[in-house]
Structure formats: C-alpha cells, structure tokens
Design an enzyme around this catalytic site. Structure first.
Site, PDB file in Angstrom:
ATOM      1  N   TYR A   8       0.846  -1.201   0.000  1.00 36.39           N
ATOM      2  CA  TYR A   8       0.000   0.000   0.000  1.00 36.39           C
ATOM      3  C   TYR A   8       0.878   1.247   0.000  1.00 36.39           C
ATOM      4  CZ  TYR A   8      -3.999   2.883   1.631  1.00 36.39           C
ATOM      5  OH  TYR A   8      -5.007   3.818   1.758  1.00 36.39           O
ATOM      6  N   ARG A  24      -1.369   8.127  -3.475  1.00 35.06           N
ATOM      7  CA  ARG A  24      -2.269   7.166  -2.824  1.00 35.06           C
ATOM      8  C   ARG A  24      -3.529   7.834  -2.264  1.00 35.06           C
ATOM      9  NH1 ARG A  24       0.444   4.245   2.055  1.00 35.06           N
ATOM     10  NH2 ARG A  24      -0.455   5.990   3.191  1.00 35.06           N
ATOM     11  N   ASP A  25      -4.611   7.069  -2.261  1.00 34.14           N
ATOM     12  CA  ASP A  25      -5.882   7.504  -1.665  1.00 34.14           C
ATOM     13  C   ASP A  25      -6.390   8.769  -2.376  1.00 34.14           C
ATOM     14  OD1 ASP A  25      -7.962   7.036   0.087  1.00 34.14           O
ATOM     15  OD2 ASP A  25      -7.046   8.070   1.783  1.00 34.14           O
ATOM     16  N   SER A  56      -5.513   8.855   4.046  1.00 34.16           N
ATOM     17  CA  SER A  56      -4.400   7.931   3.813  1.00 34.16           C
ATOM     18  C   SER A  56      -3.500   8.379   2.675  1.00 34.16           C
ATOM     19  CB  SER A  56      -4.929   6.512   3.571  1.00 34.16           C
ATOM     20  OG  SER A  56      -5.363   5.950   4.783  1.00 34.16           O
ATOM     21  N   TRP A 102     -19.580  -0.225  -3.314  1.00 29.94           N
ATOM     22  CA  TRP A 102     -18.680   0.596  -4.145  1.00 29.94           C
ATOM     23  C   TRP A 102     -18.765   0.115  -5.607  1.00 29.94           C
ATOM     24  CZ3 TRP A 102     -12.935   1.850  -2.320  1.00 29.94           C
ATOM     25  CH2 TRP A 102     -12.392   2.809  -3.180  1.00 29.94           C
ATOM     26  N   TRP A 147     -16.745   5.530   5.897  1.00 21.53           N
ATOM     27  CA  TRP A 147     -15.672   4.536   6.021  1.00 21.53           C
ATOM     28  C   TRP A 147     -14.730   4.788   7.191  1.00 21.53           C
ATOM     29  CZ3 TRP A 147     -11.246   7.381   5.845  1.00 21.53           C
ATOM     30  CH2 TRP A 147     -11.289   8.596   5.135  1.00 21.53           C
ATOM     31  N   LYS A 189      -7.593  -5.331   7.779  1.00 19.18           N
ATOM     32  CA  LYS A 189      -7.327  -4.127   8.578  1.00 19.18           C
ATOM     33  C   LYS A 189      -7.051  -4.557  10.014  1.00 19.18           C
ATOM     34  CE  LYS A 189      -7.413   0.264   9.884  1.00 19.18           C
ATOM     35  NZ  LYS A 189      -6.589   1.366   9.318  1.00 19.18           N
ATOM     36  N   GLU A 239      -6.019  -0.053  14.657  1.00 22.51           N
ATOM     37  CA  GLU A 239      -5.279   0.978  13.923  1.00 22.51           C
ATOM     38  C   GLU A 239      -6.318   1.906  13.296  1.00 22.51           C
ATOM     39  OE1 GLU A 239      -2.413  -0.728  11.223  1.00 22.51           O
ATOM     40  OE2 GLU A 239      -1.403  -1.851  12.795  1.00 22.51           O
ATOM     41  N   ASP A 245      -8.391   4.717  11.025  1.00 23.82           N
ATOM     42  CA  ASP A 245      -8.628   4.962   9.593  1.00 23.82           C
ATOM     43  C   ASP A 245      -8.279   6.385   9.191  1.00 23.82           C
ATOM     44  OD1 ASP A 245      -9.796   2.402   9.062  1.00 23.82           O
ATOM     45  OD2 ASP A 245     -11.618   3.104  10.042  1.00 23.82           O
TER      46      ASP A 245
HETATM   47  C1  BGC Z   1      -3.379   3.696   6.717  1.00 24.35           C
HETATM   48  C2  BGC Z   1      -2.077   2.936   6.755  1.00 24.35           C
HETATM   49  C3  BGC Z   1      -2.193   1.758   7.696  1.00 24.35           C
HETATM   50  C4  BGC Z   1      -3.399   0.909   7.343  1.00 24.35           C
HETATM   51  C5  BGC Z   1      -3.619  -0.222   8.322  1.00 24.35           C
HETATM   52  C6  BGC Z   1      -4.527   2.770   6.403  1.00 24.35           C
HETATM   53  O1  BGC Z   1      -5.725   3.466   6.514  1.00 24.35           O
HETATM   54  O2  BGC Z   1      -3.298   4.727   5.770  1.00 24.35           O
HETATM   55  O3  BGC Z   1      -1.061   3.789   7.181  1.00 24.35           O
HETATM   56  O4  BGC Z   1      -1.045   0.961   7.635  1.00 24.35           O
HETATM   57  O5  BGC Z   1      -4.564   1.713   7.317  1.00 24.35           O
HETATM   58  O6  BGC Z   1      -3.957   0.229   9.571  1.00 24.35           O
END
Ligand code: BGC
Length: 389
Positions: free
Chosen positions: A111, A116-117, A123, A210, A310, A338, A342, A344
């Site tokens: 990723y 990105r994103d 992100s 989506w 999201w 995921k 962590e 979002d």
């Molecule tokens: C983040 C990443 C992270 C991943 C898993 C994504 O939304 O941008 O930095 O590694 O989530 O938590």
C-alpha cells in the site's frame, strides 16, 4: 538492517555459493509452492503476526478491567495482515517472518502507490504522483527481494487497497485523473514482481457498496482485468480482496442498506452477493475471480448513516474470525486485513490529512492519524466483538 561483523562474513560466504536464503525457525523444510488454482486457505492458517501481536499486547497492558483485558489478549492469536504502507515500514516485515510455522500463511498488504488515496485525504501517502520509479525500485523490488529470501514461507498478498476502484468511480476528481496511469502501471508492476511460487495475490476490489452498483460491476471488473492482463496474467493471482478495512456484513439479508432509496440500483447488498456478482463479471472480463473478505471489523451492523461512510465507524466490533469455511464457492476465506485498533484517519480538523468523513456523526472521535494505534477504538472492538471473544 543490522548485521554483526561475523554475521556479515557468513552472509558473504553463503552468498558466493548460492543466493542467500533465510529460513524462519519452524518454517517448512523445503520451498513452498502455492497453486493459485486452488484455495490455499484450506491448507494454511492465516498467521497472527508478531507486529500486531505487540500492538495488542501493549494495548492489553493499558486495560484495567481484567475481564476486558482477558478478551483483548485473545486478539493477539488471531491471524491478521501486516501493512507495508511506506518504504520505511518494509523494515517491519523480516522480524515478523521469524516465527511463521509451516502450516501458516503470512498475510501482507502492499500500500504505497504514488498519489495514494486519490479520492480521500486520510491515507494520502509518501509518494507523489510521478514517483513511480521510486515505487518500483524502493518499494516493490525491496519487498520482492525479501519474499525471495524466504522461499519456505507462504504469503497471501493484498494488492493496493482502493486504488483501481477509485479509478472506476472517482475519475471525475482531478487527483484521481493524475494518479490513474501510475496506479495502473504500479499495480501491474507489483503483480509481475510479486508473482513468486510462495505467494498468492488478491487484487483489491472495494466492496459491495462501491463496485457493487449495477452500473459499476462491468467497468470495475474490466478495469481490474486490464491491469491483470497488462501484468502478463500472473499465475499466482487468485482473485480479489473485498471489504478491506470495510464494514459490510458477509450475508446479512436483507442487507444493511437494502431499504435505502437507491437500493434498487445495487444488487450486491451484502459481501456474499458482491463476491458472486463481481466474480461473474470478472470471469467475463477474463480474470481469476476467487475472493478473500475482510471481516475484521464487521461484527456490528446498523451503525453507518450512509453506506459510503468509512472512517472509524463508531460502535463497531471485531467480526467473523479468519476461516476457510465460507460456504461459498468463490469465497476462499474470511480474513482480518485491517488490523483492528489501527485508525482509519484523524478527526483533528486542522491536520493536513484530515478528511471530513472522519468528522461525520457516525465516526469515532477523537481519532489519531491513519494507521496509528487507537486504544479506545480497540477496546470498543473487543467489547462489541461478534462472535464474542
Ligand atoms: C493507513 C495505513 C495503515 C493501514 C492499516 C490505512 O488506513 O493509511 O497507514 O497501515 O490503514 O492500519
């Protein structure tokens, strides 16, 4: 990477004899050969990786309620993917390969595409549009080298969440137009370089809310299939990953949003239907169509105000555990992609990567930057886990 002097000497001697191969203790005694025409999750268990284990163990130490702490501790033993989301974070991979038993498969997410994103901010990554060469040489090539050094370890790789789906539905945005050619070439490059015997790959395909809209199924499948073919139709691509970092239920009927005013235009009201219908579209487009589904955080339904929300959905719980018993022919496995806990995206509206979705009424606040550990959110996922922990 740190090597002692004597280790370097051994390394040099070994390297002159044959390419240096490393082996984790407990790994298979001989090279792994994954057959991507079969469901490898029937043979292998998704590995609970040590990086996430450490995050969870630290989190458990901060929980004072002993019964909650006991439940939280169990999460460390549940198979979860490791995200390589920056060049720097590639250093997380090798240490995590040291304890992978022969009957486990290591889940990895790549990723780090340039730009990105492109349809959101939370992100946005380190590489700018145009830095495709860095993506290839400093990111994908480095990861491929490591995977080649661990031929006796099995890997399942999710390729670049959200990237190609964004090109299907968000190409009206300038940022996605600018990212488009880099995404297509970058994903094709990743598919070629990571096409190794010890690897199976799943290309990210968004989710039912989506690419599951009737008018998106065919263009979505064709977008993915085109990149797959440009990559030389790699043998180790098994199909797609769906619901990555998502919230949709597997087979809830009627689906969570099936009473919405626009529901008539979407026949994929749960991920099971999406896997079937998008799978059929992929087949017509000429791409392998088996799927893995992220069920890491979909334990509680009815939380989102809108299907497209999201960011750190409030009230969520851990979902179905990783398993190859999906009951659906095209669905290889439920997996946790995921890492629950962590974030979002940040809810700090003054942050550069603040995305308004993370400020919505149904988003948990406060929340730290994407990827950062979010203790309160993790505890909520544990409390609301379904099935319970
Ligand atoms: C983040 C990443 C992270 C991943 C898993 C994504 O939304 O941008 O930095 O590694 O989530 O938590």
């Amino acid at each position: 990477m740190k090597f002692s002097k004597s280790a370097l000497l051994t390394f040099a001697v070994a390297a002159s004899a044959s390419p240096t191969k490393r082996q984790s203790p407990g790994a298979c005694p001989s090279p792994v050969r994954l057959d991507a025409s079969t469901n490898v999750f029937r043979q292998y268990t998704l590995h609970p990786n040590s990086f996430y284990r450490e995050e969870v163990e630290l989190a458990v130490q901060q929980i004072s309620d002993p019964s909650l702490a006991a439940k939280a501790a169990k999460v460390a033993d549940i198979g979860t993917f490791l995200w390589l989301d920056t060049i720097k974070n590639i250093e997380r991979l090798e240490p995590a390969l040291q304890d992978v038993p022969c009957d486990h498969i290591f889940g990895l997410v790549v990723y780090d595409l340039p730009g990105r994103d492109c349809a959101a901010k939370a992100s946005n990554g380190e590489l700018k549009v145009g830095e495709l060469n860095r993506y290839k040489t400093e990111f994908i090539d480095k990861i491929a080298e490591i995977l080649k050094r661990y031929p006796n370890t099995a890997f399942a790789i999710v390729i670049e969440p959200d990237s190609l789906p964004n090109l299907v539905t968000n190409i009206d945005q300038t940022s996605c137009q600018q990212s488009a050619s880099g995404y297509r070439e970058g994903v094709a490059y990743a598919l070629r370089q990571l096409n190794l015997p010890n690897v199976v790959m799943y290309l990210d395909a968004g989710h039912g809310g989506w690419l599951g809209w009737d008018s998106n199924l065919k263009p979505g499948a064709e977008e993915l299939a085109k990149v797959y073919k440009n990559a030389g139709s790699p043998s180790q691509l098994r199909g797609i990953a769906t619901n990555v970092a998502g919230w949709n239920a597997w087979d809830l009927t009627p689906g969570e949003f099936s009473r919405a005013s626009d529901a008539q235009w979407n026949s994929c009201q749960n991920e099971k239907l999406y896997v079937e219908k998008f799978g059929a579209a992929l087949r017509s487009a000429g791409m392998p169509n088996h799927a893995i589904i992220d069920t890491g955080r979909n334990g509680v339904q009815g939380l989102r105000e809108e299907w497209g929300n999201w960011c750190n959905v409030n009230g969520a719980g851990f979902g179905i555990r990783p398993s190859a018993n999906t009951g659906a022919e095209l669905a290889d496995a439920f997996v946790w992609v995921k890492p629950g806990g962590e974030s979002d995206g940040t809810s700090d509206s003054s942050a550069v990567r603040y995305d308004s979705f993370c400020g919505k009424p149904d988003a948990f606040k406060p929340s730290p930057e994407a990827g950062q550990w979010h203790q309160a959110y993790f505890e909520m996922l544990v409390r609301n886990a379904n099935p319970a922990l």
